[in-house]
Design a protein around this motif. Structure first.
Motif, PDB file in Angstrom:
ATOM      1  N   ILE A 632      27.678  18.185  18.789  1.00  0.00           N
ATOM      2  CA  ILE A 632      26.463  17.862  19.526  1.00  0.00           C
ATOM      3  C   ILE A 632      26.506  18.459  20.928  1.00  0.00           C
ATOM      4  N   ASN A 633      27.639  18.274  21.591  1.00  0.00           N
ATOM      5  CA  ASN A 633      27.692  18.785  22.953  1.00  0.00           C
ATOM      6  C   ASN A 633      27.791  20.308  23.014  1.00  0.00           C
ATOM      7  N   VAL A 634      28.334  20.887  21.984  1.00  0.00           N
ATOM      8  CA  VAL A 634      28.352  22.347  21.945  1.00  0.00           C
ATOM      9  C   VAL A 634      26.923  22.867  21.875  1.00  0.00           C
ATOM     10  N   ALA A 635      26.125  22.234  21.010  1.00  0.00           N
ATOM     11  CA  ALA A 635      24.723  22.628  20.902  1.00  0.00           C
ATOM     12  C   ALA A 635      24.003  22.342  22.217  1.00  0.00           C
ATOM     13  N   TRP A 636      24.334  21.228  22.798  1.00  0.00           N
ATOM     14  CA  TRP A 636      23.715  20.829  24.068  1.00  0.00           C
ATOM     15  C   TRP A 636      24.004  21.855  25.163  1.00  0.00           C
ATOM     16  N   LYS A 637      25.267  22.243  25.247  1.00  0.00           N
ATOM     17  CA  LYS A 637      25.644  23.175  26.302  1.00  0.00           C
ATOM     18  C   LYS A 637      24.952  24.515  26.127  1.00  0.00           C
ATOM     19  N   ALA A 638      24.781  24.911  24.867  1.00  0.00           N
ATOM     20  CA  ALA A 638      24.174  26.204  24.613  1.00  0.00           C
ATOM     21  C   ALA A 638      22.683  26.170  24.872  1.00  0.00           C
ATOM     22  N   SER A 639      22.084  24.990  24.872  1.00  0.00           N
ATOM     23  CA  SER A 639      20.640  24.948  25.061  1.00  0.00           C
ATOM     24  C   SER A 639      20.264  24.241  26.358  1.00  0.00           C
ATOM     25  N   LEU A 640      20.356  22.933  26.366  1.00  0.00           N
ATOM     26  CA  LEU A 640      19.847  22.184  27.512  1.00  0.00           C
ATOM     27  C   LEU A 640      20.579  22.514  28.808  1.00  0.00           C
ATOM     28  N   ASN A 645      20.072  23.140  33.124  1.00  0.00           N
ATOM     29  CA  ASN A 645      21.212  22.641  33.887  1.00  0.00           C
ATOM     30  C   ASN A 645      21.431  21.143  33.727  1.00  0.00           C
ATOM     31  N   ILE A 646      21.167  20.631  32.536  1.00  0.00           N
ATOM     32  CA  ILE A 646      21.435  19.206  32.302  1.00  0.00           C
ATOM     33  C   ILE A 646      22.831  19.101  31.722  1.00  0.00           C
ATOM     34  N   ASP A 647      23.693  18.323  32.377  1.00  0.00           N
ATOM     35  CA  ASP A 647      25.053  18.174  31.859  1.00  0.00           C
ATOM     36  C   ASP A 647      25.040  17.366  30.574  1.00  0.00           C
ATOM     37  N   PRO A 648      25.857  17.768  29.622  1.00  0.00           N
ATOM     38  CA  PRO A 648      25.915  16.974  28.391  1.00  0.00           C
ATOM     39  C   PRO A 648      26.554  15.615  28.666  1.00  0.00           C
ATOM     40  N   PRO A 649      26.096  14.581  27.973  1.00  0.00           N
ATOM     41  CA  PRO A 649      26.691  13.251  28.183  1.00  0.00           C
ATOM     42  C   PRO A 649      28.081  13.175  27.543  1.00  0.00           C
TER      43      PRO A 649
END
Lengths: 798, 497
Positions: A632-640, A645-649
């Protein structure tokens, strides 16, 4: 035909385990729990093998029985259930706790008997800190085995790179801070490296409090003194330290990205300094031998170092503390003598030497260096350290020698019967303060009150009268009799015909399995649980009647925190998770209800997650939700992160996002609810849609005006079962978070389970269960009342 | 500039997704029509030729590593242009395939910046998302125009057209959803075959890879490349301290740190995770076989017990008339509301009194006394069966039990099947029961064994995932084959009270 085959199979399989279980009569198994430390296991195996050879007929089975250390719930249920292991490898500081509840056997007679034999245990040979920890009320309950002191380890390479002298580690707290600032490197989103984190490794609030001169318990062990100005100062210092580096959540998410020894942030040069047990040396030698390791005694407050202020007359400058394990014998151990032999053997010079020799041999075969560990027996320890550190690298030997010296002035945790509680509370005080949920002063005050409460309860437990079981039994029998008479009279009054009487007999016979089950597994337990909720009961001792104290406790300041938190969490999960889950599964059901090709496949795919064993789901999702490597966070980092510039939770690692993470995981299993929706959707009369279409309704209108009203009974059913389900959820939280971080995922049943099977406060847990029942009951009644307003039953009947 | 465009990207993606839906609709229409008119193969052939020409041309013209990317770009542009033309006329299959190819190859276009020189940052690399989004937008938008006119040609009737659109919309959503729901499974399976260093890789890789071994001086040696020079070296010996002894193809041998090297890998499975995971279990569990047998034992007895007791009890509630029945049934429903936590402690004590702690009995014995939910389901099903047959049997002199066994049982088979599968799932996955009652490894069940295992093998994710796969597998297989009965059983039963 098929049915018969199935039946045969069932009968056959019922016989199978009998074969598996068969054991030889003349030999027996000595069951040892808790000793799995991976890097020592080969040595232990060898020692056990020799032990088995010397005692023919005995096989030793060693099991870890729980993540990391010993799982208290497992051990208690085993002792209570009269199937305890023979020997337990137990964390020493909890021994007083266990002994006070009569779960362990004193072994003074055995010590006395064998003290002058060659392999005997002589208390005076042990480090006093270690031996004091196995004693409770003047009796010895175990043989201490390994011991550890805390040192500060640091990475010399990082020191050099930061322009610090690698041979001059920090000595005082202010130096520590200064060094840490120099060693910390920030980047855009977080850190590249961090100098020092107070509670990373194995330091704890205990250490810092001792350094400031604080004590958690009074000398006579009857009073908790965690709320004292010195400890408070220590805690404040810790909190300040965390806040210097943007608080614990940031730091935690940094640290939790590196799992396992291979990626350990200290060993891989992400954290420069760390206070930890000397045992860390062995791990470094095993996993990152290339590391330039330095070690020193942990830095102390400036005043203590300079002997000024409060510490003018202090004779002991340096502070460190020690802990370790001991072999203990649970109550009901079936092979007392053999267990004693085993304990002696594993702590004897010969046994330890053999263990280390074999482990060393194993390590060297694999090109791993071998670093010994400390023994509680001073004689054995000095011999072993001399023998096994002779040939290891200097950077590993020096910390060992320093650590051994420190054993002489190490502090140890007070041996009180509430030691585990004290430990939990001291950690919680730290957590509360560092997460900013309470000021340090409030946190220690609360901890003090809680521990004192537990202490007072312990000292007054025998003031209450024993529960007289005859009274509830008599009342129960009377009630049953009255009910039976009423039933009998009622049935009699109906003047049943002969056939009706026959039917009645058959019906009762048919329903009897459930009726019996209801009686034994529901009614009697309900009554018992109700009675227990007014008692103090730990299963090992007779119950004592305490009146409404348990209920008072629930709403008392101490427990109410957990209770309210757990209820809040359950409601949070219900309010956000349940509608989301229901909507998701309804959407899936609506889509699947559209007569598409490949329906079977879709159905299987969407349903699959909900049939996964919860343990497997938990393992999988712990990984998926991993803040650094999770999907989830990998996808998050690549997109959001990339775009906005939203840090992944940090998901389960952070207090705020732990519950959303659980909801997210729950959504994955939402397919489970889909089946019932499908049933509802397929039950809707097509004519209704056609009629609506004739009236010119589009699909949106049709959905809201036909579909939704027609499936209200299903919405209602799902809602009720869903709320009950959420209030009863347990497994995911138990496996994935154990209720953490900071009780963010503590749910009522987990809370109850911990109190019941972790602390064996059965009476209190029963009271909690009743409160829980009350909540479910009230919610259900409210829903039933409201249901009349919005639930539509076809045919108008219920 | 580019950062603003990048920030706008989600908007492009949303619009793009919406248009992709229309494109799929259109594509299905075209294919169906081509089939109907018998010109499918002909047109498909035209398309293949077109594709081949473009690819060969691309290779010839560009001759670089990133040729494929440039081809994709060309393809996309040509496709998009074609779409505009097609929007006006009645499109042929070949044209539509050109269009689809444009959409399909967009991922390559997205890769465009990746394969470009990384040093030329700021230029094409940083706005690659923008390029991709723009192309997708342009391509798909034109497809949409074309598709809509086409769909209009095909379905003159408004309702038929709408239905077609919504069906294909549902398909798109369902397929997307399936991918999301399956991803964790695929991940689990993939990880169970990975080496531990690959598991920790960032960004993560889906496909398990193994290091290549090649013949070197008559010995199979793992192959590495040196990070700085890219030169290939052969590993002769590896040491636990993170260094390896390597040999260059020229023959020079030296010791270096693995951090300086990169493994040469190819897709491959690390099967060893599975036997390793089993070896990790205590010896008395016979490599987990005992776990399996215990679980099967408990599960079968639970199924047997549930089927027996619940059908019998439900029969009594649904089919027999007796005074107080409805009150008792209300009681049964009420027990569904009772949190298990209330009875957990006393039930533990009852089993303790019976001496059943650390035996499998507490896990299956209760099932012989019915569970409220199962009784409720069965009762609903019994209620839905007409009474005629049963009454006929009764008139013929069959007793209540005979009627139940001979007449009703065969009729409720679907519900029994559903119940059996439900019990199977519940019992196979029962974690809390084992957690409270079982202490010896030789009596543990799979669900609990796995949890204990997790604590001990915490570091070895590959092994852990392998163990998880082994536990899930039987459930998956059973569910896959039984799902029809299962789902239909529940669907038929319904829950309406």
């Amino acid at each position: 035909m098929k049915l018969k085959a199935l039946l045969c199979l069932i009968l056959l399989s019922a016989l199978l385990p009998v074969g598996v279980r068969a054991e030889k009569a003349e030999t027996y198994k000595l069951r040892v729990w808790g000793p799995l430390v991976v890097d020592r296991s080969k040595g232990w195996e060898a020692a056990v093998k020799v032990f088995e050879e010397r005692h023919p007929g005995v096989t030793v089975e060693m099991l870890s029985m729980g993540a990391g250390g010993m799982n208290p719930q497992k051990l208690l249920t085993a002792i209570v259930g009269n199937a305890p292991p023979d020997v337990v490898y137990q964390d020493r500081f909890t021994i007083a706790d266990w002994a006070s509840r009569d779960t362990l056997q004193p072994i003074d007679d055995l010590i006395e008997r064998d003290r002058n034999t060659p392999g005997g245990v002589r208390p005076e040979e042990f480090y006093p800190a270690a031996w004091d920890e196995v004693k409770y009320n003047g009796k010895a309950f175990g043989v201490p085995t390994d011991i550890d002191s805390r040192l500060m380890f640091y990475n010399k390479k990082m020191f050099r790179e930061a322009g610090l002298d690698p041979e001059r580690p920090p000595r005082t707290w202010s130096e520590l801070q200064e060094y840490s600032d120099k060693l910390t490197k920030r980047n855009k989103t977080g850190y590249d490296s961090i100098g020092f984190i107070p509670n990373y490794g194995n330091a704890w609030f205990y250490l810092y409090s001792w350094m400031m001169g604080g004590k958690f318990m009074s000398e006579d062990l009857k009073e908790c003194t965690i709320d004292n100005p010195k400890s408070l100062k220590a805690l404040e210092w810790m909190v300040d330290f965390y806040n210097r580096y943007d608080g614990i959540e940031k730091l935690n998410s940094f640290v939790s990205g590196f799992t396992g020894m291979e990626f350990d942030p200290f060993m891989t040069g992400k954290i420069a300094m760390r206070i930890d047990c000397v045992g860390l040396v062995g791990n470094i030698a095993r996993w990152h031998p290339e590391m330039e390791l330095g070690a020193c005694l942990p830095p102390i407050p400036d005043d203590r170092y300079n002997h000024t202020g409060d510490f003018k007359n202090e004779t002991q400058t340096w502070v460190t503390w020690t802990g370790g394990f001991a072999y203990v014998m649970p109550r009901g151990s079936k092979h007392r003598d053999m267990a004693w032999e085993f304990m002696k053997w594993m702590t004897s010079m010969e046994g330890v030497d053999l263990t280390m020799r074999e482990q060393k041999k194993y390590n060297l075969e694999r090109n791993r260096p071998f670093v010994p560990w400390f023994q509680c027996n001073r004689k054995v320890n000095e011999a072993m350290v001399a023998k096994y550190t002779a040939n290891i690298e200097k950077k590993f030997r020096d910390p060992m020698l320093l650590g051994m010296e420190a054993l002489d002035f190490s502090y140890y945790r007070p041996t009180t019967m509430i030691s585990q509680r004290l430990w939990n509370e001291h950690d919680r005080a730290f957590q509360q303060a560092v997460y900013g949920m309470a000021t340090p002063a409030e946190a220690v005050k609360e901890a003090d009150r809680n521990v004192q409460g537990a202490l007072d309860k312990f000292f007054h437990q025998n003031d209450y009268p024993l529960l007289n079981w005859n009274i509830p039994i008599a009342i129960g029998i009377a009630v049953c009799l009255i009910l039976a008479v009423i039933c009998f009279i009622n049935v009699r009054r109906q003047h049943l015909s002969r056939i009706a009487k026959q039917e009645f007999g058959a019906a009762v016979l048919c329903a009897s399995p459930w009726m019996f089950g209801f009686l034994v597994f529901t009614l009697v337990p309900i009554i018992m649980s109700f009675v227990f909720s007014f008692c103090n009961y730990d299963v090992l001792h007779p119950a004592r009647w305490v009146g409404i104290m348990n209920y008072k406790d629930i709403f008392g300041a101490e427990e109410w925190y957990y209770m309210s938190k757990s209820i809040y969490n359950a409601f949070y999960l219900a309010i956000f998770g349940l509608p989301l889950g229901m909507a998701t599964s309804l959407c899936i059901a609506l889509l699947l209800n559209m007569d598409l090709k490949g329906m079977t496949w879709y159905r299987t795919i969407y349903y699959l997650p909900s049939i996964m064993p919860i343990v497997a789901t938990a393992i999988l999702w712990t990984w998926i939700l991993n803040p650094e490597y999770g999907l989830i966070n990998v996808a998050w980092k690549a997109s959001l992160s990339e775009w906005f510039n939203i840090d992944p939770p940090a998901w389960l690692a952070a207090e705020k996002t732990a519950k959303p993470a659980l909801i997210l995981m729950g959504l994955w299993g939402a397919g489970g609810g889909m089946i019932l929706w499908l049933a509802g959707l397929q039950g809707i009369n097509r004519a209704l849609y056609e009629a609506a279409e004739i009236d010119g309704a589009n699909s949106w209108v049709k959905f809201w005006k036909v579909t939704v009203p027609m499936i209200t009974p299903y919405i209602f059913f799902n809602l009720i079962m869903g709320i009950i389900g959420v209030l009863q959820s347990f497994e995911a939280q138990y496996i994935m978070t154990s209720g953490g971080p900071v009780e963010a995922t503590l749910v009522p049943v987990l809370y109850l389970f911990n109190r019941a099977f972790g602390e064996f406060r059965m009476g209190y847990a029963s009271a909690v269960a009743w409160i829980l029942f009350l909540i479910v009951f009230i919610l259900t009644i409210i829903q039933l009342k409201l249901a009349n307003k919005w639930v539509y039953y076809e045919g108008g009947e219920r | 500039m580019t950062s603003t465009l990048n920030a706008l990207l989600p908007v492009f993606w949303i619009i793009g997704t919406a248009l992709a839906y229309a494109a799929v609709t259109y594509f299905i229409t075209i294919v169906q029509e081509a089939y109907k008119e018998g010109r499918f193969w002909k047109e498909a052939g035209v398309f293949v030729v077109y594709l081949a020409v473009v690819l060969i041309l691309g290779r010839l013209v560009f001759r670089s590593a990133s040729a494929a990317d440039w081809c994709a770009l060309v393809l996309a542009v040509v496709g998009a242009a074609g779409a505009v033309v097609a929007g006006r006329k009645k499109a042929s299959l070949a044209t539509s395939l050109f269009l689809m190819s444009a959409a399909c190859l967009l991922p390559f276009v997205i890769n465009l910046g990746n394969s470009a020189d990384p040093n030329a940052a700021g230029g094409i690399r940083s706005c690659r998302f923008f390029i991709a989004a723009f192309l997708m937008f342009a391509g798909v938008f034109s497809v949409y125009i074309a598709g809509y006119s086409q769909a209009e040609n095909m379905f003159k009737k408004r309702s038929a057209r709408r239905r077609f659109m919504s069906l294909s919309g549902a398909t798109v959503i369902l397929v997307t959803g399936s991918v999301i729901f399956l991803a964790p499974f695929v991940w689990l399976l993939g990880t169970s075959f990975k080496e531990s260093d690959q598991i920790m890789k960032f960004p993560p890789e889906w496909i398990p890879k193994r290091q290549i071994s090649q013949e070197f001086n008559g010995k199979k040696c793992p192959v590495w490349t040196i990070n700085e020079t890219g030169e290939t070296v052969y590993e002769l010996e590896s040491f636990e301290d993170g260094t390896v002894k390597v040999a260059e193809s020229g023959g020079r041998e030296y010791i270096t740190e693995t951090a300086e090297l990169t493994k040469v890998t190819k897709p491959g499975l690390k099967w060893e995770n599975y036997p390793d995971a089993l070896d990790f279990l205590p010896k008395s569990t016979k490599k987990g076989l005992v776990y399996l047998l215990n679980t099967v034992y408990v599960t079968l007895l639970s199924i047997l017990g549930t089927l027996f007791s619940c059908s019998l009890v439900a029969y009594s509630f649904a089919r027999l008339r007796w005074p107080g029945r409805d009150i008792v049934f209300g009681l049964l429903l009420a027990t569904m509301m009772l949190p298990g936590a209330v009875t957990m402690i006393p039930v533990f004590m009852i089993f303790k009194y019976l001496g059943w702690v650390d035996t499998l009995n507490p896990l299956w014995v209760p099932s012989f006394f019915g569970s409220a939910f199962a009784v409720f389901l069965m009762r609903q099903f019994f209620m839905s069966i007409p009474r005629d047959l049963e009454e006929a049997a009764r008139l013929d002199g069959a007793g209540y039990f005979r009627t139940f066994v001979l007449i009703l049982m065969p009729l409720v088979k679907p519900a029994l099947a559903a119940l059996a599968i439900m019990t199977f799932m519940g019992s196979w996955n029962n974690f809390m029961g084992a957690l409270i009652y079982i202490n010896s490894p030789e009596k543990m069940t799979l669900a609990y064994g796995l949890q204990l295992f997790m604590g001990e093998a915490g570091i070895e994710y590959g092994m852990l995932m392998a163990a998880s796969v082994l536990v899930i597998l039987p459930v998956l297989i059973i569910f896959f084959f039984a799902q029809k009965h299962f789902i239909e059983g529940i669907t038929l039963t319904g829950i309406k009270g």
